[in-house]
Design a protein around this motif. Structure first.
Motif, PDB file in Angstrom:
ATOM      1  N   UNK A  60     -21.284  61.606  47.712  1.00  0.00           N
ATOM      2  CA  UNK A  60     -19.887  61.214  47.466  1.00  0.00           C
ATOM      3  C   UNK A  60     -19.463  61.611  46.056  1.00  0.00           C
ATOM      4  N   UNK A  61     -20.440  61.729  45.165  1.00  0.00           N
ATOM      5  CA  UNK A  61     -20.124  62.231  43.832  1.00  0.00           C
ATOM      6  C   UNK A  61     -20.149  63.748  43.913  1.00  0.00           C
ATOM      7  N   UNK A  62     -19.961  64.389  42.775  1.00  0.00           N
ATOM      8  CA  UNK A  62     -19.841  65.834  42.808  1.00  0.00           C
ATOM      9  C   UNK A  62     -21.189  66.550  42.713  1.00  0.00           C
ATOM     10  N   UNK A  63     -22.254  65.787  42.504  1.00  0.00           N
ATOM     11  CA  UNK A  63     -23.537  66.429  42.216  1.00  0.00           C
ATOM     12  C   UNK A  63     -24.132  67.133  43.427  1.00  0.00           C
ATOM     13  N   UNK A  76     -27.292  63.441  36.620  1.00  0.00           N
ATOM     14  CA  UNK A  76     -27.024  62.467  37.678  1.00  0.00           C
ATOM     15  C   UNK A  76     -26.516  61.161  37.075  1.00  0.00           C
ATOM     16  N   UNK A  77     -27.123  60.759  35.981  1.00  0.00           N
ATOM     17  CA  UNK A  77     -26.660  59.552  35.287  1.00  0.00           C
ATOM     18  C   UNK A  77     -25.213  59.719  34.832  1.00  0.00           C
ATOM     19  N   UNK A  78     -24.934  60.861  34.216  1.00  0.00           N
ATOM     20  CA  UNK A  78     -23.573  61.113  33.741  1.00  0.00           C
ATOM     21  C   UNK A  78     -22.560  61.086  34.874  1.00  0.00           C
ATOM     22  N   UNK A  79     -22.907  61.805  35.936  1.00  0.00           N
ATOM     23  CA  UNK A  79     -22.005  61.899  37.076  1.00  0.00           C
ATOM     24  C   UNK A  79     -21.729  60.520  37.669  1.00  0.00           C
ATOM     25  N   UNK A  80     -22.785  59.730  37.826  1.00  0.00           N
ATOM     26  CA  UNK A  80     -22.616  58.394  38.398  1.00  0.00           C
ATOM     27  C   UNK A  80     -21.765  57.506  37.504  1.00  0.00           C
ATOM     28  N   UNK A  81     -22.060  57.504  36.217  1.00  0.00           N
ATOM     29  CA  UNK A  81     -21.286  56.663  35.289  1.00  0.00           C
ATOM     30  C   UNK A  81     -19.818  57.055  35.319  1.00  0.00           C
ATOM     31  N   UNK A  82     -19.608  58.357  35.366  1.00  0.00           N
ATOM     32  CA  UNK A  82     -18.246  58.840  35.422  1.00  0.00           C
ATOM     33  C   UNK A  82     -17.585  58.402  36.711  1.00  0.00           C
ATOM     34  N   UNK A  83     -18.287  58.612  37.806  1.00  0.00           N
ATOM     35  CA  UNK A  83     -17.747  58.283  39.120  1.00  0.00           C
ATOM     36  C   UNK A  83     -17.405  56.803  39.230  1.00  0.00           C
ATOM     37  N   UNK A  84     -18.259  55.954  38.669  1.00  0.00           N
ATOM     38  CA  UNK A  84     -18.064  54.508  38.776  1.00  0.00           C
ATOM     39  C   UNK A  84     -17.099  53.972  37.726  1.00  0.00           C
TER      40      UNK A  84
ATOM     41  N   UNK B 198     -25.494  41.529  42.239  1.00  0.00           N
ATOM     42  CA  UNK B 198     -25.231  42.285  41.029  1.00  0.00           C
ATOM     43  C   UNK B 198     -23.748  42.315  40.737  1.00  0.00           C
ATOM     44  N   UNK B 199     -23.358  41.664  39.660  1.00  0.00           N
ATOM     45  CA  UNK B 199     -21.948  41.626  39.295  1.00  0.00           C
ATOM     46  C   UNK B 199     -21.410  43.027  39.088  1.00  0.00           C
ATOM     47  N   UNK B 200     -22.238  43.889  38.566  1.00  0.00           N
ATOM     48  CA  UNK B 200     -21.797  45.228  38.222  1.00  0.00           C
ATOM     49  C   UNK B 200     -21.500  46.048  39.461  1.00  0.00           C
ATOM     50  N   UNK B 201     -22.184  45.720  40.555  1.00  0.00           N
ATOM     51  CA  UNK B 201     -21.894  46.381  41.817  1.00  0.00           C
ATOM     52  C   UNK B 201     -20.459  46.085  42.245  1.00  0.00           C
ATOM     53  N   UNK B 202     -20.050  44.838  42.077  1.00  0.00           N
ATOM     54  CA  UNK B 202     -18.690  44.465  42.443  1.00  0.00           C
ATOM     55  C   UNK B 202     -17.678  45.118  41.520  1.00  0.00           C
ATOM     56  N   UNK B 203     -18.063  45.211  40.266  1.00  0.00           N
ATOM     57  CA  UNK B 203     -17.201  45.873  39.293  1.00  0.00           C
ATOM     58  C   UNK B 203     -16.975  47.325  39.709  1.00  0.00           C
ATOM     59  N   UNK B 204     -18.033  47.968  40.143  1.00  0.00           N
ATOM     60  CA  UNK B 204     -17.954  49.357  40.583  1.00  0.00           C
ATOM     61  C   UNK B 204     -16.968  49.502  41.725  1.00  0.00           C
ATOM     62  N   UNK B 205     -17.045  48.607  42.688  1.00  0.00           N
ATOM     63  CA  UNK B 205     -16.144  48.662  43.827  1.00  0.00           C
ATOM     64  C   UNK B 205     -14.700  48.484  43.362  1.00  0.00           C
ATOM     65  N   UNK B 206     -14.491  47.536  42.456  1.00  0.00           N
ATOM     66  CA  UNK B 206     -13.129  47.277  41.983  1.00  0.00           C
ATOM     67  C   UNK B 206     -12.557  48.487  41.261  1.00  0.00           C
ATOM     68  N   UNK B 207     -13.331  49.071  40.359  1.00  0.00           N
ATOM     69  CA  UNK B 207     -12.862  50.252  39.624  1.00  0.00           C
ATOM     70  C   UNK B 207     -12.488  51.369  40.580  1.00  0.00           C
ATOM     71  N   UNK B 208     -13.351  51.578  41.567  1.00  0.00           N
ATOM     72  CA  UNK B 208     -13.105  52.647  42.514  1.00  0.00           C
ATOM     73  C   UNK B 208     -11.811  52.423  43.296  1.00  0.00           C
TER      74      UNK B 208
END
Lengths: 217, 217
Positions: A60-63, A76-84, B198-208
DNA sequence: CAGTGTGAAGTTGTTCACAGCA
DNA sequence: TGCTGTGAACAACTTCACACTG
């Protein structure tokens, strides 16, 4: 009827999104251990999930991965952080500074995940005017006066009976995403994202599973 | 092969379990407003979910509704609390008393949802020996010495890199359910229930979701 | 007839199977 | 051979349709 517009185009499935921060944490530990490349198979094995799922989630990311080698850990870390959206800090107000709200104010790690709390609102006269962890606490009624344009997120940790009302206030003030910690379903217009995170819901699941297990014996 | 035992008999679906605390909160507000009976249709309307789903969810408990009247609010509350295990207090230890762990220690409401924290473990010398909200903090190494038999739940709020190790310690000490707030997939034997939050998982969903929305315009 | 309760249809997410590649 | 990536089979959950009940 034929012109019905396909609404959700290619939304990333929520379960996938939820898994991504997990991958991220895993990858950061791998990087610390000097790993340069990593395969979805290995991630899957270490994390105890299905390898295909890892591949699908990452796609789902661009990688794109290299056959037989896998993915480069750093990119991969960069892409994920960016994506999220974890590498651009969103500003947030917190509503309800007692109990859980207070706790979140103390959780320094939120910054690492893209969220920085810049103000808190409450109704308790003992709290208003004070600071927690450098974050000032205001009265809820002053929200409209104080609200700055670049704050897009509101964290809702008020008691259940005020949840809907405060959420409405947030929305009226231009908040675009509400992180809802109350066990109340909030209803607002479509243009506000509501992310429910009821801790007690998770407790319920845990208790139930524990009971299932002990009954089985 | 024919004698394969059906493992999961009639497990309650996780989504249903997660919704139940929501119903409970809603019902308590209804009770406060002097409502005596309530229909699944009304619950559904007020909470913005499908009526059939409410009926199905409630049918996992023992309650039966009266046609045309609905369910009696008081008994429904009792039945749900009982079903979810919210009316019998389980004792818990918390592992990792900084940040989030600290926050949970301040969340008084946990008691209302069946969990009482009776001790905390950490490695920070500044914390050990002190108390937070009347809960004593010990060194993790003393866990086996201190652990009491009737404590069944462990709350995991340590940094990610120690998560697996500390979880193992908990399991060895006889903890039956681990409420995991780290973004790490814990692997242990089948007889320990692990609840990931994981709170951060929910954060990820919200940002997306927020990004999706603003892209659409 | 408004509401419960349930089996059937539809949707979403997961797992399997395999083609393609180095 | 060990890996990515994808389309097809499967399982879980949700929504629909409807029979039943006071």
């Amino acid at each position: 009827m034929t012109s019905e517009i396909k609404k959700k185009e290619s939304q990333v499935p929520e379960p996938s999104l939820r898994r991504m921060p997990c991958y991220l944490t895993y990858l950061k530990l791998a990087r610390r251990d000097q790993q340069e490349f990593i395969s979805s198979t290995q991630i899957a094995r270490d994390m105890g999930v299905d390898p295909t799922q890892v591949t699908k989630d990452l796609s789902y990311t661009s990688i794109v991965g290299k056959t037989r080698v896998g993915y480069e850990v750093n990119t991969l870390i960069d892409v994920l952080e960016d994506f999220l959206g974890f590498n651009k800090l969103d500003k947030a107000y917190i509503f309800g500074a007692g109990g859980l709200g207070n706790a979140l104010l103390h959780d320094h790690k939120l910054d690492q995940y893209g969220l920085t709390i810049v103000g808190a609102f409450d109704v308790d006269p003992k709290l208003i005017g004070t600071q927690i962890q450098g974050v000032p606490i205001y009265h809820v009624n002053d929200f409209k006066k104080i609200k700055e344009d670049d704050v897009s997120v509101g964290i809702l940790t008020v008691p259940a009976e005020f949840a809907q009302e405060v959420a409405q206030t947030m929305a009226d003030g231009g908040i675009k995403g509400i992180w809802n910690f109350t066990p109340i379903r909030i209803s607002l217009t479509e243009d506000v994202v509501i992310q429910d995170t009821s801790l007690y819901a998770h407790l319920a699941v845990m208790f139930n599973r524990m009971k299932n297990l002990s009954d089985k014996k």
